[in-house]
Scaffold this motif. Structure first.
Motif, short mmCIF file in Angstrom:
data_model
loop_
_atom_site.label_atom_id
_atom_site.label_comp_id
_atom_site.label_asym_id
_atom_site.label_seq_id
_atom_site.Cartn_x
_atom_site.Cartn_y
_atom_site.Cartn_z
N PHE A 75 0.82 -1.21 0.00
CA PHE A 75 0.00 0.00 0.00
C PHE A 75 0.85 1.27 0.00
CE2 PHE A 75 -1.95 -3.42 2.53
CZ PHE A 75 -2.98 -3.75 1.68
N THR B 233 -4.17 -10.46 -0.31
CA THR B 233 -4.70 -9.22 -0.89
C THR B 233 -5.54 -8.51 0.15
OG1 THR B 233 -5.85 -8.29 -2.82
CG2 THR B 233 -6.87 -10.20 -1.76
N GLY B 234 -5.87 -7.27 -0.13
CA GLY B 234 -6.70 -6.51 0.80
C GLY B 234 -6.70 -5.04 0.42
N PRO B 235 -7.62 -4.28 0.97
CA PRO B 235 -7.71 -2.86 0.63
C PRO B 235 -6.74 -1.98 1.39
CG PRO B 235 -9.51 -3.48 2.09
CD PRO B 235 -8.77 -4.74 1.79
N ASN B 236 -6.25 -2.47 2.53
CA ASN B 236 -5.31 -1.68 3.34
C ASN B 236 -4.59 -2.60 4.30
OD1 ASN B 236 -7.00 -1.89 5.85
ND2 ASN B 236 -8.42 -0.67 4.60
N THR C 129 -6.77 -4.62 7.00
CA THR C 129 -7.68 -5.71 6.64
C THR C 129 -7.16 -6.40 5.39
OG1 THR C 129 -9.06 -4.17 5.39
CG2 THR C 129 -9.70 -4.63 7.66
N MET D 267 -9.59 -9.17 -4.30
CA MET D 267 -10.71 -8.52 -3.64
C MET D 267 -11.52 -7.75 -4.66
SD MET D 267 -10.63 -9.40 -0.49
CE MET D 267 -12.04 -8.35 -0.11
N SER E 290 -16.10 -5.96 -1.10
CA SER E 290 -15.87 -6.66 0.18
C SER E 290 -15.81 -8.17 0.00
CB SER E 290 -16.99 -6.31 1.16
OG SER E 290 -18.25 -6.71 0.64
N LEU F 62 -13.39 -9.44 5.76
CA LEU F 62 -12.68 -8.21 6.09
C LEU F 62 -13.34 -7.54 7.29
CD1 LEU F 62 -12.09 -6.72 2.54
CD2 LEU F 62 -10.54 -8.10 3.92
N THR G 225 -12.70 -4.43 9.97
CA THR G 225 -11.89 -3.26 10.33
C THR G 225 -11.71 -3.20 11.83
OG1 THR G 225 -12.77 -2.08 8.43
CG2 THR G 225 -11.71 -0.76 10.14
#
Length: 372
Positions: free
Chosen positions: A212, A249-252, A255, A289, A292, A310, A312
């Motif tokens: 990221f 993998t993940g958004p941030n 998570t 991803m 969600s 996921l 948070t």
């Protein structure tokens, strides 16, 4: 006496014609002498034969015309299919999408591009590449013995080289360049056009990577290890499993979802990993991803979706139980890559030197190519 004038240019000659001899008178019904009758009969026969020949020649029907030999036109070649079948007669291993198109690399084959209509092999150089990552205009791919390929999709230029003696097993495109990981704890960063080591003290083989920023990301690998990239460096975070983790993998950084051997699915919240029951025991090799939802693929044609994985950290909303669903795409091939392009999910797999590509929308296969 009559005088005749000779034709012009002839010797002059004068002839004296006597009085005309009268024709002998013939009585009606009087028979001709035999000699005359014979002569006349002969003349009639000759005339009849001659006339018959003439009539026969004129009346004979014209023979049927023989067909004129004409050169046979060369058959028009059957148009090639819009998709080159040779593309799928190699081991396709991984893919990703730039703004210009969709790219797929192969393990021991060429470089393949899909432009929305045709699949074509744009570079026939045989390369062993196993993982890819794309940004808007660049494809990065890695493979064994430090193999790296960088393709500028805007300029259509390829740069291929060997970066290290270690096998490279994952790559992540970054705004500033790219990061790769591999065996023996290899981590290298491409920054400003220069590659440099970006970790020390890691000994495990690293198989999966998500980044990221220069100081934020995750790497996972053998023996269930996970390392979180922070300002201070790479922090070892226990996962509670000892199987090889193959992708993440993940958004941030707070998570993420990781997958691995034995049907292992792990979800992290902050720095705490929890296991998600997958319902399968096959090796899971790739994860992507989409919103969600985590899309996961692996051996024996396994395709899973996970909703609710996921979580948070510190969220006021209670965590919902993860829901794992299996998607049947009609294959038992080994699936090694999954990624999203707009609303579509793309899956790549192979078996025995042939491959397949599947395109899914709304959870269903809308297009399928290849021989796998």
């Amino acid at each position: 006496m009559t005088t005749t004038t000779p034709p012009e240019g002839s010797p002059e000659k004068t002839e004296i014609a006597g009085p005309p001899t009268p024709a002998p008178a013939r009585a009606s019904g009087v028979a001709l002498p035999l000699s005359y009758a014979a002569i006349i009969a002969v003349l009639l026969v000759i005339a009849a034969v001659g006339g018959g020949l003439a009539i026969g020649t004129i009346a004979r029907p014209s023979p049927s015309p023989r067909p004129t030999a004409r050169p046979t036109a060369a058959p028009t070649p059957t148009p090639l299919p819009t998709t080159d079948p040779a593309v799928f007669r190699q081991t396709l291993s991984s893919g990703c999408a730039t703004e210009q198109g969709l790219w797929v690399v192969s393990n021991g084959g060429g470089l393949v591009r899909y432009n929305g209509k045709d699949w074509t092999q744009v570079d026939s150089t045989l390369r062993t590449l196993t993982q890819t990552s794309c940004d808007a205009g660049t494809l990065y791919a890695v493979g064994p013995v430090g193999a790296v390929l960088i393709l500028d999709d805007r300029a259509r230029q390829i740069n291929a080289f060997d970066l290290t003696v270690e096998d490279l097993r994952a790559v992540a495109a970054m705004p500033q360049g790219a990061m790769v990981v591999g065996t023996q704890g290899t981590v290298m960063l491409l920054l400003g056009g220069t590659w440099q080591p970006y970790a020390s003290g890691i000994e495990e083989d690293l198989n999966g990577l998500v980044v990221f920023g220069l100081q934020s990301g995750w790497a996972v690998g053998s023996q269930g290890v996970s390392y979180r990239l922070e300002v201070a460096g790479w922090r070892l975070v226990k996962t509670g499993v000892d199987v090889s983790l193959r992708a993440i993998t993940g958004p941030n950084a707070q998570t993420a979802v990781a997958v691995g051997d034995g049907g292992t699915i792990l979800a992290v919240s902050g720095i705490t990993w929890s296991k998600v029951e997958s319902g399968v025991d096959t090796a899971l090799r790739a994860v992507a991803m989409v919103g969600s939802t985590a899309w996961i693929v692996g051996d024996d044609g396994v395709v899973l979706t996970v909703d609710g994985a996921l979580v948070t950290p510190g969220s006021a909303i209670p965590a919902s139980p993860s829901v794992v669903s299996r998607v049947d795409i009609g294959t038992t091939c080994t699936l090694t890559s999954v990624f999203a392009q707009g609303p579509d999910i793309w899956i790549i797999g192979s078996r025995g030197g042939v491959s397949g590509v599947w395109r899914l929308n709304d959870g269903k296969v809308t297009e399928r190519w290849g021989e796998c």
